[in-house]
Design a protein around this motif. Structure first.
Motif, mmCIF file in Angstrom:
data_model
loop_
_atom_site.group_PDB
_atom_site.id
_atom_site.type_symbol
_atom_site.label_atom_id
_atom_site.label_comp_id
_atom_site.label_asym_id
_atom_site.label_seq_id
_atom_site.Cartn_x
_atom_site.Cartn_y
_atom_site.Cartn_z
ATOM 1 N N PHE A 131 -21.931 14.603 5.739
ATOM 2 C CA PHE A 131 -20.648 14.765 6.416
ATOM 3 C C PHE A 131 -20.061 13.419 6.845
ATOM 4 O O PHE A 131 -18.840 13.280 6.966
ATOM 5 C CB PHE A 131 -20.783 15.712 7.607
ATOM 6 C CG PHE A 131 -20.665 17.157 7.231
ATOM 7 C CD1 PHE A 131 -19.423 17.729 6.999
ATOM 8 C CD2 PHE A 131 -21.793 17.944 7.085
ATOM 9 C CE1 PHE A 131 -19.301 19.069 6.628
ATOM 10 C CE2 PHE A 131 -21.682 19.282 6.719
ATOM 11 C CZ PHE A 131 -20.432 19.846 6.494
ATOM 12 N N ALA A 132 -20.917 12.436 7.044
ATOM 13 C CA ALA A 132 -20.434 11.103 7.403
ATOM 14 C C ALA A 132 -19.687 10.429 6.254
ATOM 15 O O ALA A 132 -18.977 9.438 6.462
ATOM 16 C CB ALA A 132 -21.604 10.229 7.846
ATOM 17 N N ILE A 191 -27.717 16.554 6.075
ATOM 18 C CA ILE A 191 -26.379 17.140 6.250
ATOM 19 C C ILE A 191 -25.485 16.205 7.057
ATOM 20 O O ILE A 191 -24.303 16.016 6.729
ATOM 21 C CB ILE A 191 -26.486 18.522 6.919
ATOM 22 C CG1 ILE A 191 -27.114 19.528 5.945
ATOM 23 C CG2 ILE A 191 -25.120 19.015 7.391
ATOM 24 C CD1 ILE A 191 -27.449 20.868 6.566
ATOM 25 N N GLN A 192 -26.033 15.612 8.107
ATOM 26 C CA GLN A 192 -25.241 14.683 8.907
ATOM 27 C C GLN A 192 -24.825 13.456 8.094
ATOM 28 O O GLN A 192 -23.694 12.956 8.221
ATOM 29 C CB GLN A 192 -26.035 14.249 10.142
ATOM 30 C CG GLN A 192 -26.286 15.389 11.121
ATOM 31 C CD GLN A 192 -27.105 14.964 12.306
ATOM 32 O OE1 GLN A 192 -26.646 14.189 13.145
ATOM 33 N NE2 GLN A 192 -28.335 15.455 12.391
ATOM 34 N N LYS A 193 -25.716 12.974 7.241
ATOM 35 C CA LYS A 193 -25.384 11.840 6.380
ATOM 36 C C LYS A 193 -24.283 12.207 5.387
ATOM 37 O O LYS A 193 -23.390 11.400 5.103
ATOM 38 C CB LYS A 193 -26.629 11.363 5.631
ATOM 39 C CG LYS A 193 -27.720 10.765 6.521
ATOM 40 C CD LYS A 193 -28.967 10.446 5.697
ATOM 41 C CE LYS A 193 -30.097 9.941 6.577
ATOM 42 N NZ LYS A 193 -31.341 9.677 5.797
ATOM 43 N N ASN A 238 -18.548 18.566 1.628
ATOM 44 C CA ASN A 238 -18.830 19.775 2.395
ATOM 45 C C ASN A 238 -20.147 20.398 1.955
ATOM 46 O O ASN A 238 -20.368 20.646 0.762
ATOM 47 C CB ASN A 238 -17.716 20.806 2.213
ATOM 48 C CG ASN A 238 -17.988 22.073 3.006
ATOM 49 O OD1 ASN A 238 -18.067 22.036 4.228
ATOM 50 N ND2 ASN A 238 -18.154 23.190 2.309
ATOM 51 N N SER A 282 -31.440 18.785 8.122
ATOM 52 C CA SER A 282 -30.441 18.583 9.169
ATOM 53 C C SER A 282 -29.983 17.132 9.220
ATOM 54 O O SER A 282 -28.804 16.850 9.466
ATOM 55 C CB SER A 282 -30.999 19.006 10.531
ATOM 56 O OG SER A 282 -31.995 18.098 11.004
ATOM 57 N N PHE A 283 -30.896 16.203 8.962
ATOM 58 C CA PHE A 283 -30.510 14.782 8.907
ATOM 59 C C PHE A 283 -29.646 14.500 7.680
ATOM 60 O O PHE A 283 -28.658 13.757 7.744
ATOM 61 C CB PHE A 283 -31.754 13.894 8.888
ATOM 62 C CG PHE A 283 -32.553 13.921 10.162
ATOM 63 C CD1 PHE A 283 -31.946 13.735 11.392
ATOM 64 C CD2 PHE A 283 -33.922 14.152 10.138
ATOM 65 C CE1 PHE A 283 -32.682 13.759 12.571
ATOM 66 C CE2 PHE A 283 -34.668 14.180 11.299
ATOM 67 C CZ PHE A 283 -34.051 13.989 12.526
ATOM 68 N N ASN A 312 -17.280 11.812 4.588
ATOM 69 C CA ASN A 312 -15.890 12.266 4.568
ATOM 70 C C ASN A 312 -14.953 11.128 4.956
ATOM 71 O O ASN A 312 -15.214 10.394 5.907
ATOM 72 C CB ASN A 312 -15.703 13.444 5.531
ATOM 73 C CG ASN A 312 -16.158 14.758 4.932
ATOM 74 O OD1 ASN A 312 -15.457 15.342 4.121
ATOM 75 N ND2 ASN A 312 -17.345 15.205 5.324
ATOM 76 N N THR A 339 -35.589 10.879 6.128
ATOM 77 C CA THR A 339 -35.823 10.322 7.461
ATOM 78 C C THR A 339 -37.134 10.825 8.038
ATOM 79 O O THR A 339 -37.837 10.094 8.734
ATOM 80 C CB THR A 339 -34.661 10.709 8.402
ATOM 81 O OG1 THR A 339 -33.442 10.198 7.879
ATOM 82 C CG2 THR A 339 -34.881 10.159 9.804
#
Length: 305
Positions: A230-231, A226-228, A242, A223-224, A233, A286
């Motif tokens: 998407f950041a 994925i956020q990295k 994506n 989950s961490f 973009n 992380t």
């Protein structure tokens, strides 16, 4: 004959051939051809072989090892040492077998709809009838159309890339017979580069109720990540990242020991490739006790774990 007269005659000829164009497109749509089922490519390649032979082309089937193979079609009457232009297309689709029963072929307002019609069986039909129109008008071409149709485009042209590169190096120009840009049919002169990455997270299993502190959740870490991702973009630079699919865990009461994500990357400018590739490949975990294994690259040129 003036250019405008030639254009008008070609247009009129193609208008007169709308019915056979539609019939061929219907046949291709009804012939399901997912990339991941190589045996499904046999019928559609036979249909295309016959279509090109009727237009005076010599057609050679190039078999694949893990794919359905591809077709190379050469004009019989090509002059010796005549330059070539490459018309490139693909007959495979992303739709699994059986889709036609759920998404049946239909016509609406003069358009045909069905799995694979847009991407890109209509383009294959356009290629065939464009060449037919030129032959019917007895036009002399400075460059001879040479056709390559692969069956693995939707999975990265994994076996046909070598043939494509070889022909492209010999051709004066190449036209990719994919859909045009927008309703006015504008010609696409460039496209984004494509990358694919697999992110695998290794954690540690533990009972979620009895001793969760002994585990390290691969799903939490993913989950961490994925956020990295998407950041990264950046619409202004034409960079899109994506996460298309995720998977992980073994059961609800166990701290997940593994998880995985498949990542699609599109980049407009070559100078941004290296930076984005390195940022993805060098992501660090992380969550304590987890490990990242990241493979892939932009254009599949690099692989690092």
């Amino acid at each position: 004959m003036s250019y405008s007269n030639q254009t008008r005659r070609l247009r009129d000829y193609l208008h007169s051939r709308q019915t056979p164009m539609q019939e061929l497109l219907k046949e291709l749509i009804l012939t399901e051809s997912p990339s991941t089922v190589p045996a499904s490519q046999g019928k559609i390649l036979r249909i295309l072989t016959e279509a090109w032979r009727k237009r005076g082309y010599l057609v050679r089937y190039l078999p694949g090892k893990k794919t359905g193979g591809h077709l190379l079609a050469l004009p019989q009457n090509r002059a010796k040492n005549q330059a070539i232009q490459l018309l490139l297309g693909h007959c495979d689709t992303v739709w699994p077998l059986g889709t036609i029963a759920k998404m049946p072929l239909y016509s609406q307002e003069g358009k045909l709809y069905g799995p694979g019609s847009y991407d890109m069986k209509a383009g294959l039909v356009s290629s065939i009838f464009a060449v037919e129109a030129i032959l019917a008008q007895d036009l002399t071409l400075q460059v001879a159309p040479v056709i390559l149709i692969n069956s693995d485009e939707e999975i990265g042209s994994i076996e046909s890339t070598q043939a494509i590169r070889k022909l492209a190096q010999r051709a004066n120009r190449a036209l990719i017979m994919e859909p045009s840009l927008g309703p006015r049919g504008k010609l696409k002169t460039r496209r984004k580069g494509v990358g694919r990455f697999t992110v695998q997270v290794i954690g540690k299993a533990a009972h979620a109720g009895l001793d969760p502190e002994k585990g390290a959740s691969a799903i939490l870490e993913l989950s961490f990540v994925i956020q990295k991702l998407f950041a990264l973009n950046d619409p202004v630079k034409g960079i899109s990242v994506n996460v298309g699919t995720i998977d992980g865990g073994i059961r609800s009461n166990v701290i997940a020991p593994e998880s995985k994500a498949i990542v699609d990357v599109r980049i407009l400018n070559l100078e941004d490739v290296s930076a984005i590739e390195q940022k993805i490949l060098n992501l660090q975990p992380t969550t304590s006790g987890t490990k990242l294994i990241i493979t892939g690259g932009i254009g599949f040129k690099s692989n690092r774990g």
